[in-house]
Design a protein around this motif. Structure first.
Motif, short mmCIF file in Angstrom:
data_model
loop_
_atom_site.label_atom_id
_atom_site.label_comp_id
_atom_site.label_asym_id
_atom_site.label_seq_id
_atom_site.Cartn_x
_atom_site.Cartn_y
_atom_site.Cartn_z
N ASP A 1 46.92 35.50 13.49
CA ASP A 1 48.06 34.64 13.81
C ASP A 1 47.93 33.25 13.20
O ASP A 1 48.76 32.37 13.44
CB ASP A 1 48.23 34.52 15.33
N HIS A 2 46.89 33.03 12.40
CA HIS A 2 46.69 31.74 11.74
C HIS A 2 46.07 32.01 10.36
O HIS A 2 44.93 31.63 10.10
CB HIS A 2 45.77 30.86 12.59
N PRO A 3 46.81 32.68 9.45
CA PRO A 3 46.22 33.16 8.20
C PRO A 3 46.03 32.11 7.11
O PRO A 3 45.46 32.42 6.06
CB PRO A 3 47.21 34.23 7.74
N GLU A 4 46.53 30.90 7.33
CA GLU A 4 46.38 29.84 6.33
C GLU A 4 45.50 28.73 6.89
O GLU A 4 45.57 28.39 8.07
CB GLU A 4 47.75 29.27 5.94
N LEU A 5 44.68 28.14 6.04
CA LEU A 5 43.83 27.04 6.44
C LEU A 5 44.65 25.76 6.62
O LEU A 5 45.62 25.54 5.90
CB LEU A 5 42.74 26.80 5.39
N ASP A 6 44.25 24.95 7.58
CA ASP A 6 44.89 23.64 7.76
C ASP A 6 44.44 22.74 6.62
O ASP A 6 43.24 22.55 6.40
CB ASP A 6 44.48 23.02 9.09
N LEU A 7 45.38 22.16 5.92
CA LEU A 7 45.04 21.29 4.80
C LEU A 7 44.64 19.88 5.25
O LEU A 7 44.00 19.15 4.50
CB LEU A 7 46.20 21.21 3.81
N ASP A 8 45.02 19.51 6.48
CA ASP A 8 44.76 18.15 6.95
C ASP A 8 43.47 18.02 7.74
O ASP A 8 43.13 16.93 8.20
CB ASP A 8 45.93 17.63 7.78
N ARG A 9 42.74 19.11 7.95
CA ARG A 9 41.45 19.02 8.63
C ARG A 9 40.55 20.16 8.17
O ARG A 9 41.03 21.21 7.75
CB ARG A 9 41.60 19.04 10.15
N ASP A 10 39.25 19.95 8.27
CA ASP A 10 38.33 20.96 7.77
C ASP A 10 38.33 22.17 8.70
O ASP A 10 38.69 22.08 9.88
CB ASP A 10 36.91 20.38 7.59
N PRO A 11 37.93 23.35 8.19
CA PRO A 11 38.06 24.59 8.96
C PRO A 11 37.21 24.65 10.22
O PRO A 11 37.59 25.30 11.19
CB PRO A 11 37.65 25.68 7.96
N LYS A 12 36.05 23.96 10.24
CA LYS A 12 35.25 23.97 11.47
C LYS A 12 35.95 23.19 12.58
O LYS A 12 35.96 23.62 13.73
CB LYS A 12 33.86 23.39 11.22
N LEU A 13 36.55 22.06 12.23
CA LEU A 13 37.29 21.29 13.23
C LEU A 13 38.51 22.07 13.71
O LEU A 13 38.82 22.07 14.90
CB LEU A 13 37.72 19.95 12.63
N SER A 14 39.19 22.75 12.81
CA SER A 14 40.34 23.57 13.21
C SER A 14 39.92 24.64 14.21
O SER A 14 40.61 24.90 15.20
CB SER A 14 40.97 24.22 11.98
N TRP A 15 38.75 25.27 13.94
CA TRP A 15 38.25 26.28 14.88
C TRP A 15 37.93 25.65 16.23
O TRP A 15 38.24 26.22 17.28
CB TRP A 15 36.99 26.94 14.30
N ALA A 16 37.31 24.47 16.21
CA ALA A 16 36.96 23.81 17.47
C ALA A 16 38.19 23.48 18.30
O ALA A 16 38.19 23.65 19.53
CB ALA A 16 36.16 22.53 17.16
N ILE A 17 39.25 23.05 17.64
CA ILE A 17 40.49 22.70 18.36
C ILE A 17 41.10 23.94 19.00
O ILE A 17 41.63 23.89 20.10
CB ILE A 17 41.48 22.03 17.40
N ARG A 18 40.99 25.09 18.29
CA ARG A 18 41.53 26.33 18.85
C ARG A 18 40.61 26.92 19.93
O ARG A 18 41.03 27.84 20.66
CB ARG A 18 41.73 27.37 17.74
N ASN A 19 39.39 26.42 20.02
CA ASN A 19 38.42 26.96 20.98
C ASN A 19 37.83 25.82 21.82
O ASN A 19 36.61 25.67 21.92
CB ASN A 19 37.31 27.71 20.25
N ARG A 20 38.72 25.05 22.43
CA ARG A 20 38.29 23.87 23.18
C ARG A 20 37.35 24.22 24.33
O ARG A 20 36.52 23.42 24.74
CB ARG A 20 39.50 23.11 23.71
N GLY A 21 37.47 25.44 24.87
CA GLY A 21 36.64 25.84 25.99
C GLY A 21 35.16 25.93 25.67
O GLY A 21 34.31 25.95 26.56
#
Length: 418
Positions: free
Chosen positions: A299-319
């Protein structure tokens, strides 16, 4: 044609191939020979100490029987054509090396008449350098798609690294833009190269003087942005290639629009930051323990261009956060934004004899403002406001878009704290 004109044409034509690095190879010059290859990367790049290293990067020829839509050297292209002789490339390499212009050779080619004939000429260049001139510097040869296993076996005896380019991330993409090539054929070459590398490792155990075979392994390249394939498609293919053929590197090359191109191709090149994000994701998969499905879920097949992929993962997995640095296992520590592999190892070593505090992180040169929302130390717990969904991930400050060093060794490259 004058030699200088050939150099101008064929050096320019080689610029689209990014899959060249010598990390992991080691070769000494023979007695009375010239050149020496140690573990440093060789390409137009800079080492961490600021030293520039370079290689002679050219094509044997830009004549090609294939009509790959994305390639400027395709048979239907109206570009100026040229071809080096074997002697010309050998002499150029030796002359440039003696003048300290280069430290090695990267040789690729269009397929002028047949795959085997082109590969034979490239091998002859490498053979003459190694045998006739006792050249001990770096040599990278492109494995021509469809050439025989016998020639691949021979190429690896003279080259420090081989590369067979996968070109595009999906078989459908390749069928649409390069119908004369297939992933099956390209991956067959990869399989043959990897099989011979494994055999050579066993041979070296039994016979110390057994000749080396492609000691720097093999690499490949994917073109990014020429088709509508998603970042998930690209990284899924890369992950499969790493797993199946133990590649040293997959290189991601942003598509460059070319004259008189196929109408199905984009008119503008993709943003360079996309290429950068793919390299960061590649690092996460290989050195940080992430899986493609975690970084790029369906459901998120494209990388966020405004933040690095590890930070994007962290935001999606705040728990998952905050993480206690004094008790969390290594695989969890590696998922904290702002911590690189080296600092995780330092944390694990330090906490065996003392509790980790913010001052310890500062001594490790960890960016404290970047890491505070995600960690618990002996003297610090982040306030609840930093874990709120409206604020989580917004404590990073402006990000500097700096391209990763593609040609450093692993130890040099994993210090990037993303």
């Amino acid at each position: 044609m004058e030699l200088k004109d050939k150099i101008s044409i064929l050096a320019d034509a080689a610029k689209y191939d990014a899959s060249c690095a010598s990390s992991g190879a080691y070769r000494k010059a023979a007695r009375g020979g010239i050149g020496n290859l140690e573990g440093s990367g060789i390409c137009h790049s800079f080492t961490p100490d600021g030293r520039c290293v370079s290689l002679l990067k050219i094509l044997l020829t830009n004549f090609c029987i294939y009509d790959c839509s994305y390639c400027v050297n395709r048979i239907s292209s109206q570009i100026k054509r040229a071809k080096f002789s074997v002697d010309e490339i050998v002499n150029l390499t030796m002359d440039f090396y003696r003048r300290n212009y280069v430290e090695g050779l990267f040789l690729s080619s269009g397929v002028a008449r047949s795959s085997d004939e082109t590969m034979e000429e490239m091998i002859e260049v490498a053979r003459r350098l190694r045998v006739d001139h006792k050249f001990g510097g770096y040599i990278h040869l492109k494995a021509v798609a469809g050439c025989s296993q016998e020639l691949l076996n021979k190429a690896g005896l003279y080259a420090d690294r081989l590369s067979a380019n996968i070109e595009l991330p999906t078989p459908k993409d390749l069928t649409n833009l390069a119908p004369a090539k297939t992933h099956t054929e390209i991956e067959k070459s990869m399989e043959q190269i990897q099989g011979r590398i494994v055999e050579n490792i066993e041979e070296k155990k039994l016979f110390k003087k057994a000749p080396q075979y492609s000691p720097g392994g093999q690499s490949t390249q994917m073109i990014v942005g020429a088709t509508k394939s998603t970042d998930r498609d690209i990284m899924t293919k890369a992950s499969d290639l790493y797993g199946n053929y133990q590649l040293k590197r997959v290189y991601y090359s942003a598509f460059s629009p070319i004259p008189d191109s196929d109408p199905n191709l984009p008119l503008v090149k993709p943003p360079m930051i996309r290429e950068h994000r793919l390299y960061q994701t590649d690092w996460l998969l290989r050195f940080y323990g992430f899986k493609v499905d975690e970084v790029l879920p369906t459901d998120h097949p494209e990388l966020d261009l405004d933040r690095d992929p590890k930070l994007s993962w962290a935001i999606r997995n705040r728990g998952t956060f905050p993480v206690d640095l004094n008790s969390a296992p290594k695989h969890i520590l590696l998922r904290i934004p702002g911590l690189g592999v080296r600092n995780v190892d330092k944390i694990l070593a330090t906490r065996t004899f003392q509790k980790i505090r913010l001052t310890d992180l500062a001594k490790m040169r960890v960016h404290l403002d970047k890491i505070r929302p995600y960690v618990v130390t002996a003297d610090y717990t982040p306030p609840l406001s930093q874990l709120d969904s409206l604020h989580f991930g917004k404590h990073q400050g402006p990000e500097t878009h700096v391209q990763l060093d593609l040609f450093s060794s692993f130890k040099e490259s994993v210090t990037g704290e993303f």
